[in-house]
Scaffold this motif. Structure first.
Motif: not given
Length: 576
Positions: A11-28
């Motif tokens: 399920y690559p799309l789900a993994a990419i979306v979750v990765g994007a959200l976790l990256t935002l949390i990490f940056f912020g």
């Protein structure tokens, strides 16, 4: 009450979306704002979560009504959820069968059974492409490691301090590899001292092993850009952690920072797997050293990032459950009766000898055919197999698409190829059946529901699931089961037709059970003499024939294949 399980897949799309959200949390919240060791922990947690979301997704298992047991035995539940059989002497686990097909067929006769659907092949192509990507990434890194280990063997050994091996190297870069530290000869003693402290701290934290572990996760998610970003970020956070350790040893801050600048000016390309002195963005490292992050602020940000990450994961799981619950209700879900059957090349309609009813739930097809029915008495034959929705196509246990078309909203025709072991009313290998949607038969539903709870019934000493040991022949997967619940019994013959898929057939007889003295009366059958050597063994024989071979039954847990058969009609779907 809906019940969910996890389904393996990609399920690559789900993994990419979750990765994007976790990256935002990490940056912020996390990056350069709290302690480096927490940032490293967040990175590994994020990578693990992304990997899980890329390989499994929650699916709606079964919608249980009030009359259906709300829980299952752990062993039966696990076997059912993995689409397998319980691990007994006569059976072996059945693997889950993936597949993907095309949409509804407009004209059944034009379909060629030998033709593979395009999307089916495409899904296999994507799977092999994913595996190939993993192999390429790991192979490349393995080649780099082999090259670096070969180079390290040729370096000048200096000494061993606290389990760390020190080497002199001719190059301009200090680095650590495993438990070895490599220090350039060209620098002065102060610079070499800083490099030794720095790289020894890498060894103490086992940063090399953590990088290797992270690299495996990256390889499994090579298509996900956020995983590559987290991997690169891990290098920086390891450097920040080690910089803090070096400064805690009382070294001069300015002198140490100047040594980093000198090492950086020598340049050089990045080596992904190494922990190297001066190879990461020095400006960020120096700024982090000067920031003096408060411990209380760091803890608060760590807790905030954890709360936000849990919120993201909860939302992702709920969204996946809702999406999969919607697609699980495929077009054929519900109760159907057969109108007629015919040879595909013929217009002559033939009608079943008895009433034939089919049930489709989200993953199982079951059809039973019976001639007469009188209350709790039902004599029937049946067949069942796995039918799943893949994309916009229903596929069978072997991954082949079903060939069907709707005549109207409540009528469809299904074409199938007769196998050597199958009987069919019309002649010829290609058969077309027509089915019409019917309301739920409440009495039949009650019968199946009661029997599905046989291993949970406690109304009498015969309640439970029994397997006939007398008829068990080594190498034969045909079995007779006896299910007894609340004075209702079902004698069911089960024959598995495919060793690698959920596909079975057999016959059954249901009626009521009465205990009369030393006899058992099963419906309108002749009485049976019985004895129970212990609570889990039952021996019966015909009362009218003393020389008849007695049948020995053993009480067992509900087998996964029986649970699947009995719960198939309980998914109401489109009730009509």
């Amino acid at each position: 009450m809906p019940m969910y399980t996890l389904e393996l897949g990609l399920y690559p799309l789900a993994a990419i979306v979750v990765g994007a959200l976790l990256t935002l949390i990490f940056f912020g919240v996390v990056r350069l704002k709290c302690a480096a060791h927490w940032a490293i922990g967040f990175i590994f947690g994020a990578m693990a979560v992304i990997t899980i979301f890329s390989l499994v997704t929650p699916v709606h298992w079964v919608e249980l009504e009030e009359t259906v047991p709300q829980t299952l035995p752990v062993s039966v539940k696990n076997d059912y959820l993995t689409n397998g059989e319980p691990e007994t002497e006569a059976s072996s686990p059945l693997p889950h069968k993936e597949g993907l097909g095309v949409g509804l067929l407009e004209e059944i006769p034009s379909y060629s059974p030998a033709a593979k659907p395009f999307l089916y092949d495409t899904s296999q192509l994507f799977g092999w492409l994913w595996v190939a990507g993993i192999i390429v990434v790991l192979f490349y890194q393995l080649c780099m490691l082999i090259r670096m280990y070969r180079q390290s063997r040729n370096q000048e050994y200096v000494s061993r301090i606290d389990g760390v091996k020190l080497y002199n190297v001719d190059g301009p870069h200090a680095y650590s590899l495993g438990s070895s530290v490599f220090i350039p000869r060209i620098f002065d003693d102060e610079m070499r001292h800083f490099m030794k402290l720095h790289e020894t701290a890498h060894v103490r934290h086992r940063h090399f092993l953590w990088l290797c572990l992270c690299l495996v996760l990256v390889a499994m998610n090579w298509y996900n850009p956020f995983c590559w970003w987290f991997y690169n970020e891990l290098h920086l956070q390891q450097e920040l952690q080690v910089d803090g350790d070096v400064l805690c040893q009382g070294v001069d801050r300015k002198a140490y920072q100047y040594s980093l600048l000198r090492a950086t000016m020598l340049g050089g390309g990045p080596v992904w797997i190494l922990s190297a002195f001066g190879r990461n963005p020095v400006a960020k490292r120096i700024a982090f050293m000067e920031s003096n992050i408060n411990l209380r602020v760091s803890v608060r940000r760590a807790l905030l990032s954890m709360v936000l990450a849990l919120a993201v994961l909860s939302a992702a799981v709920v969204t996946a459950c809702e999406n999969n619950e919607k697609v699980m209700e495929h077009p054929l879900m519900g109760w159907w009766k057969m109108d007629f059957t015919r040879n595909t090349d013929s217009d002559t309609e033939l009608y079943p000898f008895g009433k034939q009813i089919a049930f489709y739930n989200y993953d199982t097809f079951l059809t039973i055919c019976y001639r007469a029915r009188n209350g709790k008495t039902l004599d029937f034959s049946y067949s069942t197999e796995e039918i799943r929705l893949r994309g916009d196509t229903l596929v069978d246990a072997m991954g082949d698409p079903l060939r069907y078309k709707f005549i109207d909203d409540d009528t469809f025709q299904n074409q199938w190829t007769r196998q050597p072991y199958q009987n069919a009313m019309p002649s010829g290998p290609e058969i077309t059946d027509q089915w019409s949607r019917i309301p739920i038969d409440e009495e039949l539903m009650e019968l199946f529901t009661t029997l599905s709870q046989a291993d949970k019934a406690h109304g009498g000493k015969f309640d439970g699931v029994w397997v006939n040991l007398t008829q068990t022949v080594k190498g034969d997967d045909s079995k007779e089961y006896l299910l007894i619940s609340d004075s209702l019994f079902l004698s069911l013959y089960y024959h598995r037709q495919e060793p690698k898929a959920f596909r079975a057939a057999g016959s059954g007889y249901t009626s009521t059970l009465k205990e009369i003295g030393d006899y058992l009366q099963l419906g309108d059958m002749e009485p049976l003499v019985y004895s129970m050597p212990d609570a889990d063994h039952l021996v019966v024989r015909k009362a009218t024939n003393e020389h008849a071979t007695p049948h020995n039954y053993l009480r067992i847990a509900m087998p996964a294949e029986l649970k699947r058969i009995l719960t198939a009609p309980m998914i109401q779907g489109h009730s009509g």
